[in-house]
Design a protein around this motif. Structure first.
Motif, PDB file in Angstrom:
ATOM      1  N   VAL A 163      19.092 -32.527 -12.487  1.00 56.40           N
ATOM      2  CA  VAL A 163      20.327 -32.126 -11.815  1.00 56.40           C
ATOM      3  C   VAL A 163      21.400 -33.153 -12.151  1.00 56.40           C
ATOM      4  O   VAL A 163      21.089 -34.272 -12.569  1.00 56.40           O
ATOM      5  CB  VAL A 163      20.152 -32.025 -10.279  1.00 56.40           C
ATOM      6  N   TYR A 217      23.887 -31.353  -2.922  1.00 60.09           N
ATOM      7  CA  TYR A 217      22.682 -30.531  -2.941  1.00 60.09           C
ATOM      8  C   TYR A 217      22.138 -30.332  -1.527  1.00 60.09           C
ATOM      9  O   TYR A 217      21.570 -29.277  -1.228  1.00 60.09           O
ATOM     10  CB  TYR A 217      21.630 -31.189  -3.843  1.00 60.09           C
ATOM     11  N   TYR A 271      21.784 -26.736   0.303  1.00 62.79           N
ATOM     12  CA  TYR A 271      20.544 -26.376   0.985  1.00 62.79           C
ATOM     13  C   TYR A 271      20.826 -25.905   2.420  1.00 62.79           C
ATOM     14  O   TYR A 271      20.275 -24.894   2.871  1.00 62.79           O
ATOM     15  CB  TYR A 271      19.594 -27.572   0.997  1.00 62.79           C
ATOM     16  N   ALA A 281      17.759 -24.102  -3.715  1.00 64.28           N
ATOM     17  CA  ALA A 281      18.503 -25.245  -3.189  1.00 64.28           C
ATOM     18  C   ALA A 281      17.558 -26.396  -2.853  1.00 64.28           C
ATOM     19  O   ALA A 281      17.873 -27.575  -3.085  1.00 64.28           O
ATOM     20  CB  ALA A 281      19.303 -24.829  -1.970  1.00 64.28           C
ATOM     21  N   ASN A 291      16.543 -28.091  -6.154  1.00 66.22           N
ATOM     22  CA  ASN A 291      17.601 -28.969  -6.667  1.00 66.22           C
ATOM     23  C   ASN A 291      17.728 -30.232  -5.831  1.00 66.22           C
ATOM     24  O   ASN A 291      17.969 -31.320  -6.377  1.00 66.22           O
ATOM     25  CB  ASN A 291      18.926 -28.219  -6.679  1.00 66.22           C
ATOM     26  N   LEU A 292      17.557 -30.096  -4.520  1.00 65.32           N
ATOM     27  CA  LEU A 292      17.618 -31.266  -3.657  1.00 65.32           C
ATOM     28  C   LEU A 292      16.475 -32.229  -3.970  1.00 65.32           C
ATOM     29  O   LEU A 292      16.667 -33.454  -4.008  1.00 65.32           O
ATOM     30  CB  LEU A 292      17.556 -30.841  -2.191  1.00 65.32           C
ATOM     31  N   THR A 348      16.927 -34.574  -6.957  1.00 65.87           N
ATOM     32  CA  THR A 348      17.750 -35.777  -6.827  1.00 65.87           C
ATOM     33  C   THR A 348      16.873 -37.030  -6.699  1.00 65.87           C
ATOM     34  O   THR A 348      17.356 -38.147  -6.881  1.00 65.87           O
ATOM     35  CB  THR A 348      18.670 -35.689  -5.602  1.00 65.87           C
TER      36      THR A 348
END
Length: 390
Positions: free
Chosen positions: A70, A99, A103, A165, A168-169, A172
């Motif tokens: 990401v 992110y 979410y 979501a 993607n979180l 991180t």
């Protein structure tokens, strides 16, 4: 005055005696020269390890190039550069703010879709009995059924968005995909990284075990397979050949490796096949890219006959032969087959038998059929030298 005639008579007699003596010497047969002394070895067959030495390079067992999945700003570096890391260890933290917001928004969308589904389901429960009693039109019932199905689809879509979501979180937080030694950090804290960038931000290399790749001539590989199939070579481990290493400084590597596999394709430019061996490397002494010499123990020839290299000669056609001390100490020439060098010796596959006396020195001074004075060498070269195959 004394007469000179007696002196002349004496002189003539002396000359005649000398002439007769010279005639006797010319007519005498010269003595035969003594037999030429040669040194020989008595050959015997015995087990001999067969080695092949080849240059090679070390290759990492596993390499993972760490890249962000990401986009965002690096907030933290959570590892020590040059240290060992474990699988799943967090390496970096990318700013998760946007992110986390995405979410939370998708999570609220799921709740909204679930509430709409409850309304559609309640309406459908009411319209069911009414439609059966013909209290509502068929169109109203169909609309209620479609609304319920749409609400269910909206819930499924909202949940899928929430899962994306959440993924993607989680991206991180950058984790180590393999265990190994991590190098320097390419990107520093505060740098902007992007998803799917071509530049890695760190590299993890697994050093234990480690590979060694060597280029083996394809002809040698075929010969090895044929000899193993025919029983000419035997292995302690039937599944793999043992491999030793010599490091760049000439010191031996203390741990033996095993031949793992050979490539299925032959390099057309070099007519070689890449052969890969695997070595334990607990102290990380071997690093990827090192130049080494690999010594492959192909197997043991149980009936090897070895002769010194100086005893074997080849003609212009490449045919090998040796000279033997035969019966009555006469020199005999024997054609042999010797395709492999082992240290300072040749392995003779055909042409010699146990007990043959092979001449090793004095070859230039003898001819076939000549009688020689044989002197046995100090030791059988096959027992004194268990060298390396070339």
């Amino acid at each position: 005055m004394t007469s000179p005639r007696p002196h002349r008579a004496t002189l003539l007699a002396a000359c005649a005696a000398l002439a007769l003596a010279g005639c006797d010497r010319k007519s005498a047969t010269p003595p035969a020269p003594p037999p030429q002394m040669v040194t020989f070895v008595t050959v015997t067959s015995h087990p001999a390890p067969i080695h092949t030495e080849l240059p090679g390079r070390t290759e990492a067992y596993e390499i993972a190039q760490v890249r962000p999945q990401v986009s965002g700003v690096l907030q933290k570096r959570l590892f020590t550069q040059g240290a060992d890391v474990t699988v799943g260890q967090q390496l970096y933290q990318i700013d998760p703010a946007m992110y986390q917001a995405a979410y939370d928004a998708d999570k609220a969308a799921v709740l909204h879709a679930q509430a709409a589904l409850l309304t559609a389901q309640a309406k459908m429960r009411r319209y069911g009995p009414l439609a059966a009693a013909h209290a509502v039109s068929q169109q109203d019932y169909d609309d209620a059924l479609a609304a319920e199905r749409e609400a269910e689809a909206d819930v499924a879509q909202a949940k899928a968005n929430l899962e994306g979501a959440a993924t993607n979180l989680s991206y991180t937080r950058v984790y180590a995909p393999i265990a190994g030694r991590i190098g320097r950090s390419i990107s520093t804290v505060g740098a902007l990284v992007t998803a799917n960038q071509t530049q890695n931000i760190a590299t993890i290399t697994r050093l234990d075990p480690i590979y060694v790749d060597v280029n083996l001539p394809s002809s040698a590989l075929i010969r090895l397979q044929q000899e193993l199939a025919a029983g000419q070579l035997q292995r302690a481990d039937a599944n793999a050949a043992t491999v030793g290493l010599t490091l760049e400084d000439g010191s031996p590597y203390p741990v033996a490796g095993k031949l793992e596999f050979a490539e299925v394709n032959v390099d057309e430019s070099t007519a070689t096949v890449v052969v890969r061996a695997i070595f334990a490397n607990p102290d990380h002494l071997l690093l990827p890219g090192m130049f080494v010499h690999a010594e492959i123990l192909e197997g043991t020839d149980p009936h090897a006959i070895l002769v010194p290299q100086q005893a074997l000669v080849r003609d212009v056609h490449g045919q090998a032969s040796v000279m033997l001390v035969g019966a009555d100490n006469k020199v005999v020439v024997r054609q042999v087959k010797a395709d492999r060098a082992v240290g300072s010796n040749w392995i003779v596959n055909q042409g010699l038998n146990d007990g043959d006396r092979v001449i090793v020195t004095g070859l230039q001074k003898v001819r076939p059929g000549a009688v020689v004075k044989p002197v046995e060498a100090a030791a059988d070269p096959g027992q004194a030298d268990q060298g390396r195959a070339g």
